[in-house]
Design a protein around this motif. Sequence first.
Motif: not given
Length: 337
Positions: A75-86, A181-182
């Motif tokens: 879940t934490a990795l997914g939220l971090g990746w979501g920021t990277g996707a933006i 990175i994200l």
Amino acid sequence: MTLALGLAVVLFAGILQGTFILPMSHTRDWKWEHNWFGFSLLGMFVLNATIGFATIPVLLSIYAATPHSTLLILTALGLGWGTGAILFGLGMDRLGMSLGYPIIMGLIAVLGGLIPFVLFHPNDLFSRRGCIYLLGTMLAIAGIIVCSKAAARRDRERSSTASTARTSLVSGLLIAVSAGILSSLPNLGISMSAKLTEAGTSLGIPPARAGNAVWVLFFSMGFAVNGAYCLWQMQRRAQLSNLFRQATPRNAALIFSMAAMWIGSFYIYGIGTSLLGSTGAILAWPLFICTSILIGNFWGIRAGEWTSSTPAARNTLRAGMAILLLSVIVIALVNLG
């Protein structure tokens, strides 16, 4: 034959990943946040959940049988990746496909393999295999610097105000590096999914499909971040109504194709890694990203992003691309160590 099939599957996934951003440039009367919201909703949530439940009918039971710590990490990795996707979308918008894509994907290629390597094989960091990874990392950094120099030269040629062009480029590069990175976190997620896959196999789901449970959770968390950001941007700019008013069949079809290619590339990549065995994630990731860089750059050049630049700027870009591609090839060689 299994190895060849796995590599072919990963290659096809890379082609989809390198092409998915293209439809967004052909929508009409939508701004970036409209396009990205539609893409996020369909790709990260709707199609993602549809594929996940279609391939794993007992998906919720798998989550129930998985340790809470594993689910929290994903879940934490997914939220971090979501920021990277933006940041990925913003970086592509600032830098263009032929520059933004190699920089972001070059970082993803390096870190997506390097981070799992450091976490799961720390004692091998300064071994022969570790040194190969470090060499690949240095080459990737060099490639990013050369690509940045190409962009600086191109923007000086185009802009009448050098300081404005330089400021825009610097902000674009900062966004792209952060995105790289994200955005490398999906491969870390799939590398940390052993407990989840074991839970799936215990319920009778083949390993090749059990891994799909990672993507459903991971990318749904990514949608939470991306969807909220895009809605905030639309509300701030008083453009929310335009999301529905301009939801024409043309725009809907383009964004659907964008979402389908993107989410499909990850599920297909997961199948490819399962065919490659225990080192699948390390072996497949550089090939996946290398292919997407080649395809993404091809589409950027075809779109005319470098047509008006001088031969010197284009040659610098080619040199940077060559170094980036060399870096992912070097990293792939770790599997021979």
